[in-house]
Design a protein around this motif. Structure first.
Motif, short mmCIF file in Angstrom:
data_model
loop_
_atom_site.label_atom_id
_atom_site.label_comp_id
_atom_site.label_asym_id
_atom_site.label_seq_id
_atom_site.Cartn_x
_atom_site.Cartn_y
_atom_site.Cartn_z
N ASP A 34 -2.93 -17.81 -2.53
CA ASP A 34 -3.96 -15.86 -2.02
C ASP A 34 -2.46 -14.93 -2.85
OD1 ASP A 34 -5.60 -14.86 -0.06
OD2 ASP A 34 -3.02 -13.73 0.43
N HIS B 176 -1.69 -11.87 -0.62
CA HIS B 176 -0.52 -12.05 0.30
C HIS B 176 0.06 -12.59 -0.31
CE1 HIS B 176 -3.10 -8.94 2.35
NE2 HIS B 176 -3.97 -9.68 1.59
N HIS C 239 -6.22 -5.50 -5.13
CA HIS C 239 -7.05 -6.48 -4.31
C HIS C 239 -7.13 -6.52 -3.26
CE1 HIS C 239 -7.66 -7.29 -9.06
NE2 HIS C 239 -6.77 -6.64 -9.25
N THR C 240 -6.26 -5.46 -3.11
CA THR C 240 -6.12 -5.64 -1.21
C THR C 240 -6.54 -4.77 -0.30
OG1 THR C 240 -3.85 -5.35 -0.85
CG2 THR C 240 -4.19 -7.23 -1.48
N ASN C 241 -6.31 -4.64 0.51
CA ASN C 241 -6.67 -3.19 1.43
C ASN C 241 -5.27 -2.04 1.68
OD1 ASN C 241 -9.46 -3.29 0.44
ND2 ASN C 241 -9.72 -4.36 2.90
N LYS D 25 -11.15 -10.96 8.06
CA LYS D 25 -10.65 -11.13 7.36
C LYS D 25 -10.19 -9.64 6.33
CE LYS D 25 -12.83 -13.01 2.07
NZ LYS D 25 -12.83 -11.78 1.57
N PHE D 26 -11.26 -8.00 6.77
CA PHE D 26 -10.54 -6.87 6.15
C PHE D 26 -9.49 -7.39 6.95
CE2 PHE D 26 -11.18 -2.67 6.25
CZ PHE D 26 -11.72 -2.66 4.70
N GLU E 199 -6.60 -8.06 5.16
CA GLU E 199 -6.07 -7.51 3.75
C GLU E 199 -5.79 -6.55 3.84
OE1 GLU E 199 -7.55 -8.58 1.12
OE2 GLU E 199 -7.99 -10.65 1.39
N CYS E 200 -5.83 -5.91 5.52
CA CYS E 200 -5.33 -4.99 5.14
C CYS E 200 -3.35 -5.00 6.12
CB CYS E 200 -5.65 -3.73 6.70
SG CYS E 200 -7.51 -3.19 6.29
N TYR F 263 -1.67 -9.23 9.95
CA TYR F 263 -2.00 -10.61 9.83
C TYR F 263 -1.91 -11.35 11.50
CZ TYR F 263 -0.49 -9.17 5.71
OH TYR F 263 0.07 -9.71 4.00
#
Length: 438
Positions: free
Chosen positions: A16, A18, A48-50, A136-137, A140-141, A144
């Motif tokens: 992934d 991250h 590709h992430t937030n 999920k968002f 992405e931010c 964790y």
């Protein structure tokens, strides 16, 4: 040489996004690549992430400025707005989950839980789906901890098996990134059970899932206290070893180092050497080549050279080069374990195939001075099954003839039969069940 054997580009393809950042952080600390190269790679991944704030910080460091592009500011506003909308959509279910007395009404029966949520709290599939999207968002931010909690709660309510597996992958990634190694190991084992028992659309799809699992597991196995044994338990299973040989031979590096430093010298080691022999022309890695030099080619000069390369490789590998700090003293424990066991492998094998050994020659092959080599040899004779005598006057070691015991050889050759029979029966049963399912 260090960058020549860097596996990060290959490993990153199976991770992934991250999970790639800890590897880049390590490479940056080691100075293996120019800072500018690492920072640009980070920004490319962050797109590709937030994690927009992190991207802004990297941009400032890379271009030595306090200003950030307008598109980054706009992207940040979009992320904040989307996060707020997802939070509002999932709010009814989150409120329910924060009520401990209400949560106690839930049971192991998911259908009962869904009916309870719908009838008593007006929470339906839309809110459950919103919880997944919100979790999920959050991941992405870069939140964790929140993502792990929400994904755990989502899986307790989810009735879609594919979505539940997707949430488990996310939970595993979050636990790895928070360095919760015990919990991450539990999630890894859950995923393994699912991958080994689930029906995939094609066998290749199942192999790919195993490849992903093994790459992700490297974070856990080289940080968990029992990881050096656990990695052998997983990677050395027939199905997983076949996946390595066909699709990811670079993973043999990590299985090899686990065998080398594992004090118990697991019985599978002899079989693993056969794998090394099969792959020695396709897998060019100093650690596997080191084993091939000793146990396949009996090239002790080559083993000595490979040992030097292996030391540098370990120091610059993101999984193997973990440092331990004790006061002002810093060390790389795996490097020390490797050198100790590598010298043991060389000296034991060298002694078994020579009747008389010059201590000076042995010292050279172990990269030790004469005095250190003598102490090493004394300890080896004491702790191993070597029947030898050291002559201090001539500076030689004389090996006593060792006649093989026929009964011991028979026992050694028949020991693996029960395990192989069990594997064969399991494969036949699995094949039969697959045929019945069709």
């Amino acid at each position: 040489m260090a960058s020549k054997y860097d596996l990060t580009p290959r490993v990153a393809q199976q991770l992934d996004i991250h999970l790639i950042f800890p590897l880049l952080e390590f490479l940056q600390e080691q100075g293996l690549y120019p800072d500018e190269y690492i920072l640009k790679a980070k920004i490319e991944l962050l797109n590709h992430t937030n994690m927009v704030d992190y991207a802004m910080d990297i941009h400032k460091s890379l271009y030595h400025t306090d200003d950030v592009p307008q598109e980054m500011m706009e992207r940040r506003a979009e992320v904040v707005a989307r996060l707020k909308a997802l939070e509002e959509a999932a709010a009814p279910l989150i409120t329910f989950l924060q009520n401990s007395s209400a949560v106690q009404e839930l049971r192991a029966d998911k259908q009962h839980n869904l009916q309870l949520l719908q009838e008593r709290y007006q929470i339906g599939p839309d809110q459950i789906e919103a919880l997944y999207q919100y979790a999920k968002f959050q991941f992405e931010c870069g939140n964790y901890s929140g993502a792990a909690d929400y994904l755990y709660q989502y899986r307790a309510l989810c009735t879609n098996s594919d979505r539940s597996v997707s949430a488990l992958w996310g939970k595993l990634a979050a636990e790895i990134l928070m360095q919760n190694w015990d919990i991450a190991l539990e999630e890894l084992n859950r995923l393994k059970e699912i991958i080994d028992s689930k029906s995939f659309s094609t066998p290749l799809n199942q192999v790919q899932n195993r490849i992903w699992l093994m790459h992700w597991s490297l974070f856990i196995f080289f940080n968990h206290d029992n990881g050096k044994t656990l990695i052998i338990d997983l990677f050395n299973q027939d199905k997983y070893l076949n996946a390595i040989q066909t699709s990811a031979p670079h993973l043999l590096r990590y299985l090899a180092i686990a065998f080398i430093v594992n004090k118990r010298r697991r019985p599978q080691f002899k079989d693993f050497i056969k794998v090394i022999q099969q792959e020695q022309h396709s897998c060019k890695d100093p650690i596997t080549e080191f084993l091939a030099c000793i146990y396949v080619n009996y090239d002790f000069d080559g083993a000595q050279e490979k040992m030097k390369e292996c030391e540098e490789l370990i120091l610059n590998d993101p999984f193997l080069g973990k440092r331990a700090e004790e006061g002002s003293f810093s060390s790389v424990p795996l490097r020390d374990e490797f050198l100790e066991n590598a010298r043991l492998f060389i000296s034991e094998t060298y002694c078994r195939i020579h009747q008389r050994i010059d201590m000076g020659v042995l010292a050279e092959k172990l990269n030790l001075n004469l005095e250190e080599a003598e102490r090493w040899m004394v300890n080896l004779i004491r702790t191993s099954k070597l029947d030898a005598k050291i002559d201090t006057e001539t500076g030689t070691v004389t090996m006593e003839p060792n006649q093989p015991n026929v009964y011991e050889q028979l026992i050694d050759h028949t020991k693996p039969l029960s395990g192989r029979t069990y594997k064969l029966v399991s494969q036949l049963l699995e094949h039969a069940q697959t045929q019945l399912a069709r």
